[in-house]
Design an enzyme around this catalytic site. Structure first.
Site, mmCIF file in Angstrom:
data_model
loop_
_atom_site.group_PDB
_atom_site.id
_atom_site.type_symbol
_atom_site.label_atom_id
_atom_site.label_comp_id
_atom_site.label_asym_id
_atom_site.label_seq_id
_atom_site.Cartn_x
_atom_site.Cartn_y
_atom_site.Cartn_z
ATOM 1 N N HIS A 74 -0.794 -4.174 0.949
ATOM 2 C CA HIS A 74 -0.068 -5.063 0.035
ATOM 3 C C HIS A 74 -0.637 -6.481 0.045
ATOM 4 C CE1 HIS A 74 3.175 -2.056 -0.622
ATOM 5 N NE2 HIS A 74 2.724 -1.643 0.551
ATOM 6 N N HIS A 121 -2.194 -5.842 -5.902
ATOM 7 C CA HIS A 121 -2.112 -4.413 -5.565
ATOM 8 C C HIS A 121 -1.089 -3.702 -6.445
ATOM 9 C CE1 HIS A 121 1.134 -6.284 -3.273
ATOM 10 N NE2 HIS A 121 1.750 -5.118 -3.343
ATOM 11 N N ASP A 174 1.930 -1.014 -6.258
ATOM 12 C CA ASP A 174 2.862 -0.347 -5.344
ATOM 13 C C ASP A 174 2.995 1.117 -5.754
ATOM 14 O OD1 ASP A 174 3.562 -2.449 -3.683
ATOM 15 O OD2 ASP A 174 5.520 -2.798 -4.598
ATOM 16 N N HIS A 206 6.115 3.536 -1.157
ATOM 17 C CA HIS A 206 6.425 2.268 -0.494
ATOM 18 C C HIS A 206 7.919 2.123 -0.204
ATOM 19 C CE1 HIS A 206 6.248 -1.884 0.621
ATOM 20 N NE2 HIS A 206 6.557 -2.392 -0.548
ATOM 21 N N HIS A 226 12.822 -2.894 -7.008
ATOM 22 C CA HIS A 226 11.857 -1.813 -6.795
ATOM 23 C C HIS A 226 12.502 -0.459 -7.137
ATOM 24 C CE1 HIS A 226 9.465 -4.647 -4.261
ATOM 25 N NE2 HIS A 226 8.471 -3.810 -4.411
ATOM 26 N N GLU A 271 1.798 -6.160 -8.165
ATOM 27 C CA GLU A 271 2.243 -7.429 -7.587
ATOM 28 C C GLU A 271 1.055 -8.331 -7.280
ATOM 29 O OE1 GLU A 271 6.320 -5.748 -5.446
ATOM 30 O OE2 GLU A 271 4.421 -5.611 -4.361
HETATM 31 ZN ZN LIG Z 1 3.687 -4.352 -2.654
#
Ligand SMILES: [Zn+2]
Length: 211
Positions: A46, A50, A52, A56, A164, A176
């Site tokens: 992270h 990156h 996700d 995660h 999320h 992100e």
């Molecule tokens: Zn992340």
């Protein structure tokens, strides 16, 4: 016209407090008599820009290698929101006219906030994040991918990660730590290619916008 909206990886790249920093270690060096230069890299998945993966925030969620390239490449909209704190449904409704049409035309949305002005080596946890109802609203309007220039779609101190999870419920992929400084609002082609890490909870990515 190409815009590179990726943060640079160096040992000084800012990471979440307590997360593994980036280290880049020379293993072979030509100036020491080796036939080539080779480095070893250690970092949080992270760190920097990156994508996700559902893994995660859900043990049985898909890994980064299972995210469809079809979502990661295609029409996207860059939109500036001058919001401190939570991005709400009202903020989005004011910014996106005729949302269901606009999102159908460009089902990937990259939000530019003040975080794009934070240098790559500075940690600033006063970033804008998503009210989970705003995430639900975007998902319900057909969004496939959300990108933020902040380190997270939830507040830095959040343990429950409600935004999320709201994006996950709608199958919306999250990018992100973009850097959207100097990128005008409007429509682009997004190319976001995370590293193909088996079962990875995230993948460092080079992210590019093409006008
Ligand atoms: Zn992340």
């Amino acid at each position: 016209m190409l815009y590179d909206v990726t943060r640079i990886l160096t040992p000084r790249t800012a990471v979440f407090p307590g997360d593994t920093p980036v280290s880049i270690t020379p293993m072979l060096q030509m100036h020491s008599g080796n036939s080539c230069n080779v480095t070893a890299i250690t970092m949080s998945a992270h760190a920097g820009t990156h994508v996700d993966a559902p893994r995660h925030y859900s043990d049985d969620g898909a890994g980064i290698d299972a995210i469809s390239l079809d979502v990661l490449i295609g029409p996207a909209r860059v939109m500036t929101l001058d919001v401190a704190g939570a991005i709400t449904v009202t903020d989005l409704q004011n910014a996106i006219r005729d949302a269901s049409h606009a999102i159908r035309d460009a089902p990937r949305l990259l939000i530019r906030t003040r975080a794009s002005d934070v240098p790559d080596d500075v940690w600033d946890d006063a970033f804008a994040y998503f009210d989970p109802r705003a995430a639900d609203w975007l998902g319900a309007n057909g969004l496939r991918l959300i990108g933020t220039d902040a380190p997270s779609v939830d507040p830095a101190t959040s343990q429950a990660l409600p935004a999320h999870h709201a994006f996950l419920r709608h199958g919306v992929v999250i990018i992100e730590n973009l850097r959207l400084q100097g990128v005008p609002d409007g429509e682009y082609e997004l190319l976001a290619l995370p590293l193909k890490i088996a079962g990875g909870d995230a993948g460092p990515a080079r992210v590019v916008l093409r006008r």
